[in-house]
Design an enzyme around this catalytic site. Structure first.
Site: not given
Ligand code: NAP
Length: 307
Positions: A138-139, A135
């Protein structure tokens, strides 16, 4: 005894939330079950450019939050649960069980979506969360001025690689062929992006690092030569796998566990329908998931009138 719903919708992504909006408006007692936060995979997409009505694009989280508000507005109940373990039909009851709870309805819509697939190579599982990610939204911010690799050549790989160029100094796209699968407009943008370096005809063989990702080993598919690339992170976008484990033995599925339905989106079990990415359809798009959610809801209403 716990209350009986008209319809239980498994999954609060675009398909499930749209189904809930429609069944709510049909005044059906609706329960949407979600194991994570609402929005599904779409919520982890930075910008969605091909959902109609948003000529400038729309944030995936923002879009699915609006869908959630709309479903709630029309009376759907959304409940966070542990993952669904089983579903079953018992007479007129359609039952959904998690490890610790049981819910009953007259019908079910499975809209459980899919999740990124793992490649299954050495180092991938060991370094998951320590440089291995599925992701970018997300990261990605952890990789400011760092070097990352994205594996895959589809829409997800190319979109997320471009998102990562906001942070990273260099992004490799490692693809097993010499041509991308992604939509042409995405290909054009990626090929023009100076931060993106393509590694064509290459299979990722290993992820290496002590405690965190430091290196990946890729193999050219033509001459089998192996090359090491120093990277701080590696993002896998090699397709998705449906969240349908709980359907095993009950619902007919294809060889990759996507759910078969008829044209009314009903599965082999009467009163159990499926919509969106978990269904054996050809196109995985938010717009398609939304359409299928609406259709499944309308068909559920018809089904309930008839039984
Ligand atoms: P995808 O379209 O199935 O692409 C997967 C990519 O990974 C392909 O390039 C494939 O290579 C490669 N791949 C598959 N197995 C591999 C393996 N074992 N080793 C190395 N490479 C492998 O999947 P996706 O890009 O993850 O997206 C999932 C679905 O969501 C797709 O239907 C996609 O269109 C949709 N989506 C759409 C958008 C959008 O419309 N903007 C954005 C994100 C996702 P080959 O090309 O050689 O097969």
């Amino acid at each position: 005894m716990s209350e009986k719903y008209d319809v239980i919708i498994i999954g609060a992504g675009p398909a499930g939330l749209t189904a809930g909006l429609y069944t709510g408006r049909a005044r059906l007692k609706t329960l949407i079950l979600e194991k994570a936060t609402a929005g599904g995979q779409a919520a982890t997409t930075d910008l969605i450019e091909n959902y109609p009505g948003f000529p400038e694009g729309v944030g995936g989280f923002q879009l699915t939050e609006l869908m959630k508000q709309q479903a709630l507005e029309f009376g759907a109940e959304i409940r966070e649960i542990t993952p669904v373990a089983t579903i079953e039909a018992d007479g007129d009851d359609r039952i959904v069980k998690t490890e610790d709870e049981s819910f009953t309805a007259s019908s079910i819509i499975i809209a459980s979506g899919s999740e990124p697939r793992a490649l299954g190579i050495p180092g991938e599982e060991e370094l998951r969360g320590r440089g291995v990610s599925y992701c970018a939204t997300c990261d990605g911010a952890f990789y400011r001025d760092k070097v990352v690799a994205v594996i895959g050549g589809g829409n997800a790989a190319v979109e997320e690689a471009m998102f990562l160029t906001r942070f990273a100094s260099k992004v490799y796209i490692v693809h097993r062929r010499s041509e991308l699968r992604a939509d042409k407009i995405l290909q054009e943008r990626a090929l023009k992006n100076e931060k993106i370096n393509f590694v064509w005809d290459a299979h990722l063989r290993k992820v290496l690092g002590t405690g965190k990702v430091e290196e990946i080993v890729v193999e050219n598919k033509n001459n089998h030569e192996r090359t090491s690339l120093q990277v701080d992170g590696v993002f896998f976008y090699i397709g998705t796998t449906p969240n349908t484990v709980f359907c095993e033995g009950v619902i007919d599925m294809d060889s990759r566990d996507f759910i078969f339905t008829d044209e009314k989106l009903q599965t082999n079990v009467p009163g159990i329908f499926a919509a969106g990415d978990c269904r054996a359809n050809l196109v995985k798009q938010v717009a398609v998931a939304v359409g299928e959610g609406a259709l499944a809801a309308v068909e559920v209403a018809r089904y309930l009138e008839e039984v």
